[in-house]
Design a protein around this motif. Sequence first.
Motif, PDB file in Angstrom:
ATOM      1  N   GLU A 113     120.435  16.000   1.964  1.00  0.00           N
ATOM      2  CA  GLU A 113     121.337  14.847   2.071  1.00  0.00           C
ATOM      3  C   GLU A 113     122.392  15.073   3.146  1.00  0.00           C
ATOM      4  OE1 GLU A 113     122.986  13.930  -1.732  1.00  0.00           O
ATOM      5  OE2 GLU A 113     121.034  13.345  -2.561  1.00  0.00           O
ATOM      6  N   TYR A 114     122.839  16.312   3.319  1.00  0.00           N
ATOM      7  CA  TYR A 114     123.844  16.604   4.343  1.00  0.00           C
ATOM      8  C   TYR A 114     123.222  16.528   5.731  1.00  0.00           C
ATOM      9  CZ  TYR A 114     127.378  19.056   7.022  1.00  0.00           C
ATOM     10  OH  TYR A 114     128.315  19.389   7.976  1.00  0.00           O
ATOM     11  N   ASP A 115     122.137  17.274   5.945  1.00  0.00           N
ATOM     12  CA  ASP A 115     121.451  17.271   7.234  1.00  0.00           C
ATOM     13  C   ASP A 115     120.054  17.850   7.034  1.00  0.00           C
ATOM     14  OD1 ASP A 115     120.681  17.238   9.839  1.00  0.00           O
ATOM     15  OD2 ASP A 115     122.207  18.632  10.565  1.00  0.00           O
ATOM     16  N   ARG A 116     119.044  17.033   7.229  1.00  0.00           N
ATOM     17  CA  ARG A 116     117.679  17.449   6.942  1.00  0.00           C
ATOM     18  C   ARG A 116     117.194  18.553   7.870  1.00  0.00           C
ATOM     19  NH1 ARG A 116     112.535  16.182   8.208  1.00  0.00           N
ATOM     20  NH2 ARG A 116     111.036  16.404   6.513  1.00  0.00           N
ATOM     21  N   THR A 117     117.773  18.656   9.072  1.00  0.00           N
ATOM     22  CA  THR A 117     117.314  19.675  10.019  1.00  0.00           C
ATOM     23  C   THR A 117     117.670  21.086   9.562  1.00  0.00           C
ATOM     24  OG1 THR A 117     119.333  19.439  11.342  1.00  0.00           O
ATOM     25  CG2 THR A 117     117.423  18.137  11.996  1.00  0.00           C
ATOM     26  N   MET A 118     118.529  21.210   8.535  1.00  0.00           N
ATOM     27  CA  MET A 118     118.808  22.537   7.987  1.00  0.00           C
ATOM     28  C   MET A 118     117.571  23.123   7.327  1.00  0.00           C
ATOM     29  SD  MET A 118     122.416  23.246   6.225  1.00  0.00           S
ATOM     30  CE  MET A 118     123.171  21.694   5.939  1.00  0.00           C
ATOM     31  N   ILE A 119     116.738  22.260   6.754  1.00  0.00           N
ATOM     32  CA  ILE A 119     115.552  22.723   6.040  1.00  0.00           C
ATOM     33  C   ILE A 119     114.308  22.579   6.919  1.00  0.00           C
ATOM     34  CG2 ILE A 119     114.126  22.369   3.988  1.00  0.00           C
ATOM     35  CD1 ILE A 119     116.643  21.000   2.777  1.00  0.00           C
ATOM     36  N   ALA A 120     114.107  21.383   7.454  1.00  0.00           N
ATOM     37  CA  ALA A 120     112.860  21.066   8.140  1.00  0.00           C
ATOM     38  C   ALA A 120     112.850  21.504   9.596  1.00  0.00           C
ATOM     39  CB  ALA A 120     112.597  19.572   8.066  1.00  0.00           C
ATOM     40  N   GLY A 121     114.002  21.608  10.212  1.00  0.00           N
ATOM     41  CA  GLY A 121     114.055  21.981  11.622  1.00  0.00           C
ATOM     42  C   GLY A 121     113.930  20.770  12.520  1.00  0.00           C
ATOM     43  N   ASP A 122     114.148  20.990  13.803  1.00  0.00           N
ATOM     44  CA  ASP A 122     114.112  19.932  14.809  1.00  0.00           C
ATOM     45  C   ASP A 122     113.082  20.358  15.841  1.00  0.00           C
ATOM     46  OD1 ASP A 122     114.603  17.947  16.598  1.00  0.00           O
ATOM     47  OD2 ASP A 122     116.773  18.205  16.649  1.00  0.00           O
ATOM     48  N   SER A 123     111.977  19.643  15.915  1.00  0.00           N
ATOM     49  CA  SER A 123     110.852  20.091  16.747  1.00  0.00           C
ATOM     50  C   SER A 123     111.039  19.778  18.227  1.00  0.00           C
ATOM     51  CB  SER A 123     109.563  19.431  16.259  1.00  0.00           C
ATOM     52  OG  SER A 123     109.679  18.031  16.380  1.00  0.00           O
ATOM     53  N   ARG A 124     112.127  19.081  18.589  1.00  0.00           N
ATOM     54  CA  ARG A 124     112.300  18.715  19.999  1.00  0.00           C
ATOM     55  C   ARG A 124     112.560  19.951  20.850  1.00  0.00           C
ATOM     56  NH1 ARG A 124     117.161  14.744  19.823  1.00  0.00           N
ATOM     57  NH2 ARG A 124     117.832  16.371  18.401  1.00  0.00           N
ATOM     58  N   SER A 125     111.923  19.985  21.995  1.00  0.00           N
ATOM     59  CA  SER A 125     112.191  21.047  22.952  1.00  0.00           C
ATOM     60  C   SER A 125     112.016  20.478  24.353  1.00  0.00           C
ATOM     61  CB  SER A 125     111.266  22.234  22.738  1.00  0.00           C
ATOM     62  OG  SER A 125     109.933  21.852  22.940  1.00  0.00           O
ATOM     63  N   LYS A 126     112.385  21.268  25.362  1.00  0.00           N
ATOM     64  CA  LYS A 126     112.328  20.800  26.738  1.00  0.00           C
ATOM     65  C   LYS A 126     110.884  20.577  27.173  1.00  0.00           C
ATOM     66  CE  LYS A 126     114.073  21.989  31.242  1.00  0.00           C
ATOM     67  NZ  LYS A 126     113.465  22.800  32.252  1.00  0.00           N
ATOM     68  N   GLU A 127     110.663  19.470  27.862  1.00  0.00           N
ATOM     69  CA  GLU A 127     109.331  19.210  28.389  1.00  0.00           C
ATOM     70  C   GLU A 127     109.074  20.135  29.575  1.00  0.00           C
ATOM     71  OE1 GLU A 127     106.739  15.449  30.156  1.00  0.00           O
ATOM     72  OE2 GLU A 127     108.644  15.066  29.143  1.00  0.00           O
ATOM     73  N   THR A 128     107.881  20.688  29.645  1.00  0.00           N
ATOM     74  CA  THR A 128     107.599  21.668  30.694  1.00  0.00           C
ATOM     75  C   THR A 128     107.472  21.002  32.059  1.00  0.00           C
ATOM     76  OG1 THR A 128     105.246  21.489  30.199  1.00  0.00           O
ATOM     77  CG2 THR A 128     106.453  23.275  29.146  1.00  0.00           C
ATOM     78  N   LYS A 129     107.834  21.769  33.074  1.00  0.00           N
ATOM     79  CA  LYS A 129     107.743  21.293  34.450  1.00  0.00           C
ATOM     80  C   LYS A 129     106.281  21.270  34.893  1.00  0.00           C
ATOM     81  CE  LYS A 129     108.818  22.603  39.159  1.00  0.00           C
ATOM     82  NZ  LYS A 129     107.453  22.283  39.563  1.00  0.00           N
ATOM     83  N   LYS A 130     105.924  20.221  35.659  1.00  0.00           N
ATOM     84  CA  LYS A 130     104.575  20.129  36.202  1.00  0.00           C
ATOM     85  C   LYS A 130     104.616  20.300  37.717  1.00  0.00           C
ATOM     86  CE  LYS A 130     104.019  17.944  32.149  1.00  0.00           C
ATOM     87  NZ  LYS A 130     105.119  17.438  31.352  1.00  0.00           N
ATOM     88  N   GLY A 132     104.076  19.406  41.709  1.00  0.00           N
ATOM     89  CA  GLY A 132     104.269  18.213  42.520  1.00  0.00           C
ATOM     90  C   GLY A 132     105.661  17.614  42.438  1.00  0.00           C
ATOM     91  N   GLY A 133     106.618  18.327  41.881  1.00  0.00           N
ATOM     92  CA  GLY A 133     107.958  17.770  41.794  1.00  0.00           C
ATOM     93  C   GLY A 133     108.961  18.800  41.316  1.00  0.00           C
ATOM     94  N   ALA A 134     110.190  18.329  41.191  1.00  0.00           N
ATOM     95  CA  ALA A 134     111.277  19.238  40.831  1.00  0.00           C
ATOM     96  C   ALA A 134     111.375  19.469  39.332  1.00  0.00           C
ATOM     97  CB  ALA A 134     112.598  18.684  41.354  1.00  0.00           C
ATOM     98  N   GLY A 135     110.949  18.499  38.536  1.00  0.00           N
ATOM     99  CA  GLY A 135     111.112  18.616  37.091  1.00  0.00           C
ATOM    100  C   GLY A 135     109.865  18.243  36.326  1.00  0.00           C
ATOM    101  N   ALA A 136     110.069  17.812  35.068  1.00  0.00           N
ATOM    102  CA  ALA A 136     108.940  17.500  34.202  1.00  0.00           C
ATOM    103  C   ALA A 136     108.222  16.236  34.641  1.00  0.00           C
ATOM    104  CB  ALA A 136     109.422  17.350  32.773  1.00  0.00           C
ATOM    105  N   ARG A 137     108.976  15.238  35.102  1.00  0.00           N
ATOM    106  CA  ARG A 137     108.344  13.961  35.437  1.00  0.00           C
ATOM    107  C   ARG A 137     108.550  13.529  36.880  1.00  0.00           C
ATOM    108  NH1 ARG A 137     108.341  10.299  30.050  1.00  0.00           N
ATOM    109  NH2 ARG A 137     107.713  11.976  28.680  1.00  0.00           N
ATOM    110  N   SER A 138     109.559  14.069  37.554  1.00  0.00           N
ATOM    111  CA  SER A 138     109.830  13.629  38.929  1.00  0.00           C
ATOM    112  C   SER A 138     108.726  14.111  39.867  1.00  0.00           C
ATOM    113  CB  SER A 138     111.178  14.165  39.396  1.00  0.00           C
ATOM    114  OG  SER A 138     111.120  15.563  39.528  1.00  0.00           O
ATOM    115  N   LYS A 139     108.382  13.288  40.829  1.00  0.00           N
ATOM    116  CA  LYS A 139     107.372  13.647  41.821  1.00  0.00           C
ATOM    117  C   LYS A 139     108.019  13.567  43.194  1.00  0.00           C
ATOM    118  CE  LYS A 139     103.949  14.001  38.943  1.00  0.00           C
ATOM    119  NZ  LYS A 139     104.575  14.949  38.024  1.00  0.00           N
ATOM    120  N   GLU A 140     107.497  14.365  44.130  1.00  0.00           N
ATOM    121  CA  GLU A 140     108.021  14.310  45.480  1.00  0.00           C
ATOM    122  C   GLU A 140     107.638  12.980  46.103  1.00  0.00           C
ATOM    123  OE1 GLU A 140     106.832  17.771  47.654  1.00  0.00           O
ATOM    124  OE2 GLU A 140     107.809  19.124  46.227  1.00  0.00           O
TER     125      GLU A 140
END
Length: 145
Positions: A113-130, A132-140
Motif C-alpha cells: 500500500e505504501y509503495d509496491r516497488t518495495m516488494i515487486a521491484g521496478d523493471s525499467r532500465s536504460k534502453e541499449t544504444k544501437k 548508426g547514432g549517438a543513442g538508443a534511438r537517434s540516427k545520424e
Amino acid sequence: MEKQDGIIMPTPKKVLVVSGKRKTAVARAIIKPGVGKVRINLTPVEIYAPDIAKAKIMEPLLQAGGEVWQQVDMDVKTSGGGYMGQAEAARMAIANGLLKWTKSTHLRTVFSEYDRTMIAGDSRSKETKKFGGAGARSKEQKSYR
C-alpha cells in the motif's frame, strides 16, 4: 548443541540472504538474529550519505515499525549503478528480507500500500544504444542535396 545419533551437532542459526535489483544496481542483504544493526556497504544506515538515499533505504524500516527490525541485523552489500539505484536496490532487499523473516501478510499489505516497488521491484532500465547514432534511438542525419 543438539544430540543426533550420538553426535553433538551445533544448533542451526537462521540466516537469510535476499537480493534486490534496480536498473544495473544489485543489493544483497544478509539477515540474521541481532539487535537492529543495519549496515550498507559496512556503513551504519544512520550515517549513510547522501541523505536522500538514506531516506529511501529507511522507508521499509519505518513502515515495518521498530519491534520488527530491532530483532535482526542486516548487512547489505550493493554494487553497480549510481547511488540512487543502489539505494532503491538496498531498500528492496531490506523489505523482502523483512517479509521472509517475519512471514507476515500484514507487513506485505503495509509495504504494497505504501509503495509496491518495495516488494515487486521496478523493471525499467536504460534502453541499449544501437549502431548508426549517438543513442538508443537517434540516427545520424543524412542529406541528399
